[in-house]
Design a protein around this motif. Sequence first.
Motif, PDB file in Angstrom:
ATOM      1  N   SER A 204     -36.160  -1.066  24.061  1.00 19.92           N
ATOM      2  CA  SER A 204     -37.076  -0.283  23.705  1.00 19.92           C
ATOM      3  C   SER A 204     -36.419   1.034  23.546  1.00 19.92           C
ATOM      4  CB  SER A 204     -38.601  -0.139  24.123  1.00 19.92           C
ATOM      5  OG  SER A 204     -39.844  -0.860  24.461  1.00 19.92           O
ATOM      6  N   PHE A 205     -35.510   1.295  25.129  1.00 18.68           N
ATOM      7  CA  PHE A 205     -34.846   2.502  24.988  1.00 18.68           C
ATOM      8  C   PHE A 205     -33.918   3.001  24.032  1.00 18.68           C
ATOM      9  CE2 PHE A 205     -31.751   5.902  27.441  1.00 18.68           C
ATOM     10  CZ  PHE A 205     -32.665   6.593  27.870  1.00 18.68           C
ATOM     11  N   ARG A 206     -33.335   1.910  23.736  1.00 15.78           N
ATOM     12  CA  ARG A 206     -32.048   1.501  22.599  1.00 15.78           C
ATOM     13  C   ARG A 206     -32.709   1.744  21.541  1.00 15.78           C
ATOM     14  NH1 ARG A 206     -28.610   6.048  23.269  1.00 15.78           N
ATOM     15  NH2 ARG A 206     -27.615   4.474  22.096  1.00 15.78           N
ATOM     16  N   ASN A 207     -33.103   0.876  21.024  1.00 15.85           N
ATOM     17  CA  ASN A 207     -33.729  -0.183  19.840  1.00 15.85           C
ATOM     18  C   ASN A 207     -33.747   0.995  18.353  1.00 15.85           C
ATOM     19  OD1 ASN A 207     -35.340  -1.793  18.370  1.00 15.85           O
ATOM     20  ND2 ASN A 207     -37.257  -0.875  18.630  1.00 15.85           N
ATOM     21  N   SER A 208     -34.148   2.357  18.397  1.00 20.62           N
ATOM     22  CA  SER A 208     -34.545   3.429  17.479  1.00 20.62           C
ATOM     23  C   SER A 208     -32.888   2.903  16.684  1.00 20.62           C
ATOM     24  CB  SER A 208     -34.986   4.243  17.636  1.00 20.62           C
ATOM     25  OG  SER A 208     -36.046   4.284  17.968  1.00 20.62           O
ATOM     26  N   PHE A 209     -31.378   3.292  17.580  1.00 22.25           N
ATOM     27  CA  PHE A 209     -30.105   3.395  17.655  1.00 22.25           C
ATOM     28  C   PHE A 209     -29.363   2.521  16.419  1.00 22.25           C
ATOM     29  CE2 PHE A 209     -31.246   6.790  20.683  1.00 22.25           C
ATOM     30  CZ  PHE A 209     -30.713   7.975  19.992  1.00 22.25           C
ATOM     31  N   PRO A 241     -33.784  12.503  21.720  1.00 23.60           N
ATOM     32  CA  PRO A 241     -33.627  11.292  20.054  1.00 23.60           C
ATOM     33  C   PRO A 241     -33.674  11.394  18.915  1.00 23.60           C
ATOM     34  CG  PRO A 241     -34.645  10.913  22.772  1.00 23.60           C
ATOM     35  CD  PRO A 241     -34.365  12.449  22.586  1.00 23.60           C
ATOM     36  N   GLU A 242     -34.720  12.283  19.092  1.00 21.28           N
ATOM     37  CA  GLU A 242     -34.871  12.140  17.165  1.00 21.28           C
ATOM     38  C   GLU A 242     -33.506  12.839  16.917  1.00 21.28           C
ATOM     39  OE1 GLU A 242     -38.985  13.212  19.344  1.00 21.28           O
ATOM     40  OE2 GLU A 242     -37.390  12.336  19.761  1.00 21.28           O
ATOM     41  N   ARG A 243     -33.289  13.945  17.244  1.00 16.37           N
ATOM     42  CA  ARG A 243     -32.127  14.757  16.909  1.00 16.37           C
ATOM     43  C   ARG A 243     -31.080  14.065  16.736  1.00 16.37           C
ATOM     44  NH1 ARG A 243     -29.514  20.429  19.772  1.00 16.37           N
ATOM     45  NH2 ARG A 243     -28.088  21.234  18.271  1.00 16.37           N
TER      46      ARG A 243
END
Length: 268
Positions: A204-209, A241-243
Amino acid sequence: MEKIQEQKIIVYTTLSEGDDVLIQHGIKLAYIFKKELCLVFNRPSKQRIAGSKEQLYQYAQKIKEELPALQVSTLLLSEKKVALPDLLAENHEGILIVANALKFKAYSSSLAESPIPFIFVHPQSEITDYNRLVQPMDLRKENSDGSLWCSYFGRYNKAEVVMVAANDKSKEGKQNVAKNVMLSRKLYDKFNIRHSVYKGSKSSFRNSFEVLEHALASDCNLFVLLGSSSITPLDYLVGLPERKIISKAGKLPVMVINPRRDNYILCD
């Protein structure tokens, strides 16, 4: 008797180059959701009112001439950035904010307190279809807010949703991700929204990337991101992280939904 206001798609203008692209995206979203378009300029306290007001008026007049059926309004404000989304939502029925992706840093504090999502658009972006969405799915229960907005695009714009589920190692993490996927699929099935699910390789910590890489390699035209659940002074120093996601996304629009606040819902 108090006048009932229409919900609005807000476009943060800067009265400078790049506004035209943001406005095009705002127009598209206003048509998708059948809402009023509202052009906003938050004026620095020392800037002259007359020139800003005239430029906003010119923006609106051009839209009205080309698209007479679209409701268009303007707002010239001078408020603290952090308080602006609340004011727009509560006093002016703002439901969604379109902002310049290159100016994310200036909007980060207000995003962290916003009860309505931001869509960050690169000022050279030509992607306005909003009909193929990619959604990272992690262990947080607030993923339901992202799924709700994905369902709006599915209902009003026949959008397809691609979910990429995080691959957490802990038993609780796996259960939470699976529950979020199940609830989202149930929502999408309810409205006959086309959707698919893929299992990622990151937690979950790196999923978005990881999911962003998938989005950029596909024909995705909106990345739906759940923002940070907790923010420390260090985050503002090294970058949220959004940035980082928005910077890496380039010309791909990124919707950021604030998990720290209850979000306003779209009214039919």
